[in-house]
Design a protein around this motif. Structure first.
Motif, PDB file in Angstrom:
ATOM      1  N   GLY A  47      -1.436  -0.938   6.114  1.00  0.00           N
ATOM      2  CA  GLY A  47      -1.982  -1.377   4.829  1.00  0.00           C
ATOM      3  C   GLY A  47      -3.250  -2.194   4.932  1.00  0.00           C
ATOM      4  N   TYR A  48      -3.762  -2.405   6.165  1.00  0.00           N
ATOM      5  CA  TYR A  48      -4.875  -3.332   6.342  1.00  0.00           C
ATOM      6  C   TYR A  48      -5.924  -2.785   7.312  1.00  0.00           C
ATOM      7  CZ  TYR A  48      -1.449  -6.333   4.149  1.00  0.00           C
ATOM      8  OH  TYR A  48      -0.520  -6.840   3.277  1.00  0.00           O
ATOM      9  N   ASP A  49      -7.170  -3.162   7.046  1.00  0.00           N
ATOM     10  CA  ASP A  49      -8.284  -2.827   7.933  1.00  0.00           C
ATOM     11  C   ASP A  49      -8.693  -4.003   8.811  1.00  0.00           C
ATOM     12  OD1 ASP A  49      -8.548  -0.282   6.693  1.00  0.00           O
ATOM     13  OD2 ASP A  49      -9.713  -1.210   5.073  1.00  0.00           O
ATOM     14  N   VAL A  50      -8.429  -5.209   8.319  1.00  0.00           N
ATOM     15  CA  VAL A  50      -8.896  -6.426   8.998  1.00  0.00           C
ATOM     16  C   VAL A  50      -7.748  -7.415   9.105  1.00  0.00           C
ATOM     17  CG1 VAL A  50     -10.456  -8.415   8.842  1.00  0.00           C
ATOM     18  CG2 VAL A  50     -11.270  -6.137   8.181  1.00  0.00           C
ATOM     19  N   GLU A 101      -8.080  -6.795  -0.513  1.00  0.00           N
ATOM     20  CA  GLU A 101      -6.707  -6.297  -0.473  1.00  0.00           C
ATOM     21  C   GLU A 101      -6.386  -5.574   0.834  1.00  0.00           C
ATOM     22  OE1 GLU A 101      -9.112  -3.092  -2.677  1.00  0.00           O
ATOM     23  OE2 GLU A 101      -9.071  -5.281  -2.497  1.00  0.00           O
ATOM     24  N   ARG A 102      -7.412  -5.320   1.663  1.00  0.00           N
ATOM     25  CA  ARG A 102      -7.205  -4.681   2.956  1.00  0.00           C
ATOM     26  C   ARG A 102      -7.306  -5.688   4.112  1.00  0.00           C
ATOM     27  NH1 ARG A 102      -4.932   0.156   3.374  1.00  0.00           N
ATOM     28  NH2 ARG A 102      -6.122   0.510   5.290  1.00  0.00           N
ATOM     29  N   VAL A 103      -7.168  -6.974   3.779  1.00  0.00           N
ATOM     30  CA  VAL A 103      -7.258  -8.034   4.780  1.00  0.00           C
ATOM     31  C   VAL A 103      -5.913  -8.746   4.874  1.00  0.00           C
ATOM     32  CG1 VAL A 103      -8.384 -10.190   5.444  1.00  0.00           C
ATOM     33  CG2 VAL A 103      -9.713  -8.372   4.322  1.00  0.00           C
ATOM     34  N   LEU A 104      -5.422  -8.932   6.094  1.00  0.00           N
ATOM     35  CA  LEU A 104      -4.187  -9.662   6.345  1.00  0.00           C
ATOM     36  C   LEU A 104      -4.498 -10.895   7.182  1.00  0.00           C
ATOM     37  CD1 LEU A 104      -1.031  -9.764   6.202  1.00  0.00           C
ATOM     38  CD2 LEU A 104      -1.043  -8.594   8.429  1.00  0.00           C
TER      39      LEU A 104
END
Length: 305
Positions: A26-29, A237-240
């Motif tokens: 669910g994340y890119d970063v 929203e793609r950062v955790l």
């Protein structure tokens, strides 16, 4: 007709995962804390480094984001000494990096430094950025104060600085806090951080300028770095975010609108690991999160894949 009360919000149900792999797609970063997540100051956590390495191998970008009060160069060197593989991260952003700008904004006024001498690398970085070295002076001759830690880290307490704080308060001196953390575990030992002094000063009415988590500047720097590494804008929203401190890591991510994975075996391990065998107590964790009124997307006892 009786007016009906609005329905109560659904209670928060803490999700506990065993590995980053359950969330990674669910994340890119990933913005990962360092101390308490990747190492404890004495040795690094192999499973955590492996998890970050695997996330990068799947196409993700990892920015290490830390409240260390030194520029990122010395932190990279520390990671190298501990054996953390460079494959685990793309870059490092520190509260020390953010502090440099705050020092420059003081317009060359002399400063009083609270903290160990090793943190003077911060002032070398200011000199490199501006061409002029900051003037370090005794408190009576300074215009502002920079706190990077405590002078005697093993033995000092925040109360030991009350005399200096009284002088600072009387002279209305701003305090730049280069590390907003309150405490840190060094192995099994607890050590106070600069944030404990800053919190004490602020409670007395002193002006504190914070660098680092949970404040916005360090997140802007980290997300800008991630975008540069990826060659494209980063969607929040793609950062955790990953961290072990509710007050800084979790609160900071929530304030920035980012999802956060909470590592429970760090600073809060005595509150959430009450079973006697070192394992996470789900009921204790749920109660802690509800009391803090923060909502991590998930929790994990220790970072692993």
């Amino acid at each position: 007709m009786d007016q009906q009360s609005p329905p109560s919000p659904a209670p928060y149900s803490a999700r506990i995962v065993s590995g980053l792999s359950e969330l990674a797609s669910g994340y890119d970063v990933v913005l990962s804390d360092i101390w308490g997540v990747l190492h404890n100051g004495e040795s690094y956590f192999h499973a955590a480094a492996d998890a970050l390495t695997r996330f990068r191998a799947s196409g993700g970008t990892v920015i290490l984001i830390t409240n260390a009060p030194r520029p990122h160069g010395p932190i990279r060197e520390q990671l190298d000494r501990l054996g953390v593989p460079r494959s685990a991260y793309d870059s490092v952003v520190t509260s020390g990096d953010v502090t440099i700008a705050s020092i420059v904004e003081q317009g060359g006024a002399p400063l009083f430094h609270i903290g160990p001498e090793r943190d003077h690398a911060l002032y070398e970085a200011v000199a490199q950025a501006t061409g002029t070295a900051p003037l370090l002076k005794p408190l009576a001759e300074a215009g502002f104060v920079v706190a990077t830690g405590l002078f005697q880290e093993e033995t000092d307490t925040p109360e030991d600085y009350d005399a200096d704080l009284a002088v600072m308060l009387r002279r209305k001196m701003p305090l730049i806090c280069a590390n907003p953390d309150l405490i840190v575990h060094v192995g099994d030992r607890l050590r106070y951080c600069a944030g404990a002094i800053a919190e004490r000063y602020a409670a007395q009415g002193g002006r504190v300028i914070y660098a680092g988590k949970p404040h916005a500047a360090i997140y802007r720097a980290a997300l800008d770095d991630a975008a540069a590494k990826r060659g494209a804008a980063v969607r929040p929203e793609r950062v955790l975010a990953i961290g072990d401190a509710l007050r800084t890591d979790v609160a900071g991510a929530v304030l920035q609108g980012l999802d956060v994975l909470f590592v429970t075996s760090g600073i809060h391990r005595d509150e959430s690991h009450r079973t006697g065998d070192g394992q996470l107590d789900p009921d204790a964790y749920q109660a802690m999160i509800e009391a803090a009124e923060l909502r991590p997307v998930a929790a994990i006892p220790a970072l692993a894949w």
